[in-house]
Design a protein around this motif. Sequence first.
Motif, PDB file in Angstrom:
ATOM      1  N   ASP A 288      30.761  34.994  35.424  1.00 49.01           N
ATOM      2  CA  ASP A 288      31.943  35.552  36.092  1.00 49.01           C
ATOM      3  C   ASP A 288      32.352  36.853  35.417  1.00 49.01           C
ATOM      4  OD1 ASP A 288      32.417  33.147  37.775  1.00 49.01           O
ATOM      5  OD2 ASP A 288      32.874  32.212  35.847  1.00 49.01           O
ATOM      6  N   VAL A 289      32.607  37.891  36.223  1.00 50.29           N
ATOM      7  CA  VAL A 289      33.120  39.156  35.701  1.00 50.29           C
ATOM      8  C   VAL A 289      34.305  39.566  36.562  1.00 50.29           C
ATOM      9  CG1 VAL A 289      32.631  41.562  35.139  1.00 50.29           C
ATOM     10  CG2 VAL A 289      30.813  39.860  34.954  1.00 50.29           C
ATOM     11  N   PHE A 290      35.466  39.685  35.966  1.00 52.54           N
ATOM     12  CA  PHE A 290      36.646  40.115  36.706  1.00 52.54           C
ATOM     13  C   PHE A 290      36.513  41.584  37.120  1.00 52.54           C
ATOM     14  CE2 PHE A 290      39.378  36.730  34.413  1.00 52.54           C
ATOM     15  CZ  PHE A 290      39.184  35.840  35.462  1.00 52.54           C
ATOM     16  N   PRO A 291      37.218  41.993  38.180  1.00 52.11           N
ATOM     17  CA  PRO A 291      37.013  43.344  38.719  1.00 52.11           C
ATOM     18  C   PRO A 291      37.320  44.471  37.741  1.00 52.11           C
ATOM     19  CG  PRO A 291      38.869  42.246  39.792  1.00 52.11           C
ATOM     20  CD  PRO A 291      38.141  41.212  39.015  1.00 52.11           C
ATOM     21  N   ASP A 292      38.353  44.325  36.921  1.00 52.86           N
ATOM     22  CA  ASP A 292      38.661  45.409  35.987  1.00 52.86           C
ATOM     23  C   ASP A 292      37.590  45.510  34.904  1.00 52.86           C
ATOM     24  OD1 ASP A 292      39.552  42.955  35.014  1.00 52.86           O
ATOM     25  OD2 ASP A 292      41.332  43.772  34.045  1.00 52.86           O
TER      26      ASP A 292
END
Length: 595
Positions: A288-292
């Motif tokens: 998982d990689v958050f958008p920021d």
Amino acid sequence: MTSALLEPQDLGDRDLRLRATAAARGDAPFDLLLINGIVVDMVTGERRAADIGLVGPMIASVHGPGSRDDALQIVDAEGGFVTPGLIDTHMHIESSMVTPATYADAVLPRGVTTIVWDPHEFGNVHGVEGVDYALAATRELFLRVITLAPSCVPSAPGLELAGADFDADVIGALLERPEIGGIAEVMNMHGVISGDPRMSGIVLAGLAASKPVCGHARGLEGPDLAAFMAAGVSSDHELTSGNDLMNKLRAGLTIELRGSHDHLLPDFVETLNTLGHLPQTVTLCTDDVFPDDLHRAGGLDDVVRRLVRYGLKPEWALQAATLNGARRLQREDLGLVAAGRRADLAVFKDLGDFQTTLVFANGKCVARNGQADSASPKTDAGDLHASVKLQPFDADDFRLRSHGKRLRVATIDRPRFTRWGEAETDVVDGFVTPPEGATLISVTNRHGKGDGKPKVGYLREWGCWNGAFATTVAHDSHNLTVIGGSADDLALAANTVIATGGGMAVVSRGEVLASLPLPVSGLVSEAPLADVAEQFASLRSAMDKVVDWQPPYLVFKACFGANLACNAGPHQTDLGIADVEKGEVLSSPILEILS
């Protein structure tokens, strides 16, 4: 398993092979010649000067610098380090809250040329239609996307309701599609270990299709781990420590070493360095990689960068991200800079910052100096809009009703590694007073199933909240989840998200502090990454005003996994408080009326 645009002709094409063979002999020119590069050899670990000749999507020759100049196009690597394109062996595009096209445009210019996508978020919301969208949205990308069949829709059957239900028949039908590369992470560990017919059928469908069955083996060891693997599961990314890494390596699992839990990476690096070599079964993934984070730091390239920063040899990190990943995927065409392999290449300025100067996908230069040559084609999300099937709530919907004056209630103690707790509390005017120090959590089925009413529970050790957070990104059934300090704030946060067709909202004392609309499936925005990243960063900042985090467990990310019913311990779902180990759901936290 790959894009029609990305691979217009298979490497087994007779004419292609004959052209490449002639070019390798020197009897025909290359289509493209990459000169002045330093090849990082994934087999020997060497760094050696070499030129690389390409014919169509294939590497035809890797030879001494300056020995050839016959090519239709010559590209100068300017002393950069040439590696195979990076392979992300386990990830979820939906976690970055952008469309597949937007995700591709973010990671491809950074040297990531292949990803293995588990679209179980889309699957849990929309069923097979969600998987259809995943395939359609990636078919014309230059980023190679190997899409897996979501194994856990829902992740804990009987303990939660998702928007769909994938049994072995559904999985078997998905696996018949050539574009589906295997079975995605099997999260229902206890179902597999116990020989539950549903999960056994799903795993056996993958084995029958001769496609890999990927795992989620959090906390498994000894007989349980052996049983999980004997059933047919062959990989894991849910590592918890260096010791856990060694146990999983010794067991023979393929390791998908993930970057989403940064606090664990130094321990993993120390463990591998102590071992003295990089096992062939260690691959890398983002999960998982958050958008920021995606906008600022990238995808798998950032995992490689951090591992090297923590002390892993660059050659080891790159081998895990290329050759080892290709072997796991049984893709002999990927993972090496060598004649006969597919021309997926990244050119890095150095092996510390890992900034790209050139990226090639299938023999075509697709990015220069971190910028894509062209934007990826977008796919209409169509019916994936309007996925939140709920009407607005009022504050009383988030209060538990009861008769009597004094109660004993169940609580969910600790973030992530939850455990059961109990507390006594009062009933005032027919409503239960939350136990002292407790945080409210509610989960509401938003897929049009059940009664659409919030199930309310009590969290402890989650700090003191002076507001609330609502989200439709809530693993894994992605029901509307709201966490906060008061019923009034829970109602405002929930209604804000319902009004935007899904997404997230942070409120405090009757004021909306931040909101991120995610109208596609309640998971994804069609806005540019920079805009989504800015909104998400504002939302993170707003959360810092609502609660004081206590890392590494009580962090913002814990909000998205608060109802992960497939993990050990109690978790709030749309049916009540679920416990996968007991296979039970407590429909109400009220245990006993004392007076």
